[in-house]
Design a protein around this motif. Structure first.
Motif, PDB file in Angstrom:
ATOM      1  N   LEU A   1      58.361 -41.812  80.273  1.00 21.87           N
ATOM      2  CA  LEU A   1      57.874 -41.772  78.893  1.00 21.87           C
ATOM      3  C   LEU A   1      57.418 -40.351  78.584  1.00 21.87           C
ATOM      4  CD1 LEU A   1      56.819 -43.019  76.206  1.00 21.87           C
ATOM      5  CD2 LEU A   1      54.683 -43.553  77.432  1.00 21.87           C
ATOM      6  N   ILE A   2      57.979 -39.774  77.526  1.00 17.80           N
ATOM      7  CA  ILE A   2      57.559 -38.443  77.082  1.00 17.80           C
ATOM      8  C   ILE A   2      57.034 -38.594  75.662  1.00 17.80           C
ATOM      9  CG2 ILE A   2      58.172 -36.015  76.919  1.00 17.80           C
ATOM     10  CD1 ILE A   2      60.673 -36.584  78.540  1.00 17.80           C
ATOM     11  N   GLU A   3      55.726 -38.565  75.526  1.00 15.55           N
ATOM     12  CA  GLU A   3      55.062 -38.814  74.244  1.00 15.55           C
ATOM     13  C   GLU A   3      53.770 -38.013  74.190  1.00 15.55           C
ATOM     14  OE1 GLU A   3      53.920 -39.386  70.948  1.00 15.55           O
ATOM     15  OE2 GLU A   3      55.627 -40.757  71.242  1.00 15.55           O
ATOM     16  N   ASP A   4      53.629 -37.173  73.136  1.00 16.02           N
ATOM     17  CA  ASP A   4      52.448 -36.320  73.067  1.00 16.02           C
ATOM     18  C   ASP A   4      51.317 -36.910  72.238  1.00 16.02           C
ATOM     19  OD1 ASP A   4      53.870 -36.023  70.704  1.00 16.02           O
ATOM     20  OD2 ASP A   4      53.217 -33.956  70.405  1.00 16.02           O
ATOM     21  N   GLU A   5      51.528 -38.064  71.615  1.00 17.22           N
ATOM     22  CA  GLU A   5      50.427 -38.750  70.931  1.00 17.22           C
ATOM     23  C   GLU A   5      49.655 -39.545  71.973  1.00 17.22           C
ATOM     24  OE1 GLU A   5      51.365 -40.951  67.382  1.00 17.22           O
ATOM     25  OE2 GLU A   5      53.117 -39.683  66.981  1.00 17.22           O
ATOM     26  N   GLU A   6      48.434 -39.110  72.268  1.00 19.85           N
ATOM     27  CA  GLU A   6      47.694 -39.675  73.390  1.00 19.85           C
ATOM     28  C   GLU A   6      47.475 -41.174  73.258  1.00 19.85           C
ATOM     29  OE1 GLU A   6      43.560 -38.960  75.930  1.00 19.85           O
ATOM     30  OE2 GLU A   6      44.016 -37.726  74.176  1.00 19.85           O
ATOM     31  N   ASP A   7      47.004 -41.633  72.108  1.00 27.05           N
ATOM     32  CA  ASP A   7      46.719 -43.061  71.945  1.00 27.05           C
ATOM     33  C   ASP A   7      47.974 -43.904  72.144  1.00 27.05           C
ATOM     34  OD1 ASP A   7      44.094 -42.469  71.466  1.00 27.05           O
ATOM     35  OD2 ASP A   7      44.222 -42.676  69.285  1.00 27.05           O
ATOM     36  N   LEU A   8      49.097 -43.437  71.585  1.00 27.90           N
ATOM     37  CA  LEU A   8      50.347 -44.181  71.720  1.00 27.90           C
ATOM     38  C   LEU A   8      50.834 -44.162  73.161  1.00 27.90           C
ATOM     39  CD1 LEU A   8      52.645 -45.739  70.428  1.00 27.90           C
ATOM     40  CD2 LEU A   8      53.734 -43.558  69.848  1.00 27.90           C
ATOM     41  N   GLY A   9      50.741 -43.008  73.814  1.00 25.84           N
ATOM     42  CA  GLY A   9      51.162 -42.910  75.210  1.00 25.84           C
ATOM     43  C   GLY A   9      50.362 -43.837  76.109  1.00 25.84           C
ATOM     44  N   ILE A  10      49.055 -43.862  75.907  1.00 25.53           N
ATOM     45  CA  ILE A  10      48.183 -44.731  76.707  1.00 25.53           C
ATOM     46  C   ILE A  10      48.560 -46.191  76.499  1.00 25.53           C
ATOM     47  CG2 ILE A  10      45.824 -45.593  76.945  1.00 25.53           C
ATOM     48  CD1 ILE A  10      44.863 -42.723  76.382  1.00 25.53           C
ATOM     49  N   ALA A  11      48.774 -46.566  75.244  1.00 28.28           N
ATOM     50  CA  ALA A  11      49.085 -47.962  74.923  1.00 28.28           C
ATOM     51  C   ALA A  11      50.413 -48.395  75.531  1.00 28.28           C
ATOM     52  CB  ALA A  11      49.113 -48.147  73.409  1.00 28.28           C
ATOM     53  N   ILE A  12      51.440 -47.538  75.396  1.00 30.40           N
ATOM     54  CA  ILE A  12      52.749 -47.889  75.941  1.00 30.40           C
ATOM     55  C   ILE A  12      52.690 -47.989  77.458  1.00 30.40           C
ATOM     56  CG2 ILE A  12      55.118 -47.089  76.267  1.00 30.40           C
ATOM     57  CD1 ILE A  12      54.990 -45.839  73.493  1.00 30.40           C
TER      58      ILE A  12
END
Length: 231
Positions: A5-16
């Protein structure tokens, strides 16, 4: 199954990541395309699917996708993006994306698209991995063992046991170090205890020992472990 997973939105990354871990996936989460490229070029790690955000620092998801496709990397990739015009979708697909999910999205839809990509990828791969009299079944996470009597025994495996044995079967007779096993079977940077590999191998051996295969995975002292095959 291992997911990048490559995602720089912290809240979204944590949730996923949290929800995928609950589904028994091994997931590495990084926040930049450059970090993602570094992991994808690590020969000790094999991913089953990539989830790339389009807009990333250092190296965008689209740029990363183009790089790995030029490298002939056929990793199934799901793009996450707020870009929702037809031109944007065509750009993403032409760059090599296998699917496209527009933000914001429901997690149930994300899971469904991941399952669809994994199924599609498995359709072009063997449903079983066979090494001598061992048959690993990808459909039901089991190992089938053909005994000397000709009888077939089916052993149910946990998710971690399955991937551990699969890794050994893909590298028969090869000495695999503790670091290689950690890289392949546990998330990058995960808080694992020092003897987690030995403990997991011990559990797998105990299960195999019920059918006379407890010595299938041998310890090569000072080096690592090896799947020992008959001559």
């Amino acid at each position: 199954m291992r997911i990048l997973l490559i995602e720089d939105e912290e809240d979204l990354g944590i949730a996923i990541k949290r929800l995928l871990l609950q589904q028994n996936y091994v997931i590495d989460w990084v926040t930049s395309g450059q970090e993602g490229l570094y992991l994808l070029e690590n020969p000790n790690i094999t991913y089953n699917i990539g989830i790339f955000d389009w807009l990333l620092p250092e190296l965008s998801g689209i740029e990363l996708l183009k790089i790995i496709r030029r490298q002939k990397n056929s990793l199934p990739v799901l793009m996450l993006t707020a870009k929702d015009t037809m031109i944007d979708k065509i750009t993403g697909l032409d760059a090599g994306a296998d699917d496209y999910l527009i933000k914001p999205f429901e997690m149930l839809e994300l899971f469904a698209r991941i399952r669809a990509l994994l199924r599609r990828n498995q359709e072009i791969k063997p449903q079983q991995l066979k090494v001598q009299n061992l048959i690993l079944d990808y459909q039901i996470n089991t190992i089938k063992i053909e005994l000397k009597s000709g009888k077939i025994e089916i052993i149910s495996l946990t998710n971690k046991e399955f991937h551990l044995l699969e890794f050994f079967m893909r590298h028969p007779q090869q000495i695999l170090t503790r670091s290689q096993l950690l890289d392949q079977l546990w998330e990058i940077g995960s808080d694992t205890i020092s003897n987690v590999v030995a403990a997991q191998i011990r559990l797998l051996r105990k299960k195999l020992n019920q059918y006379g295969y407890g010595d299938l995975i041998e310890t090569v002292y000072g080096l690592g472990y090896r799947l020992k095959l008959d001559d």
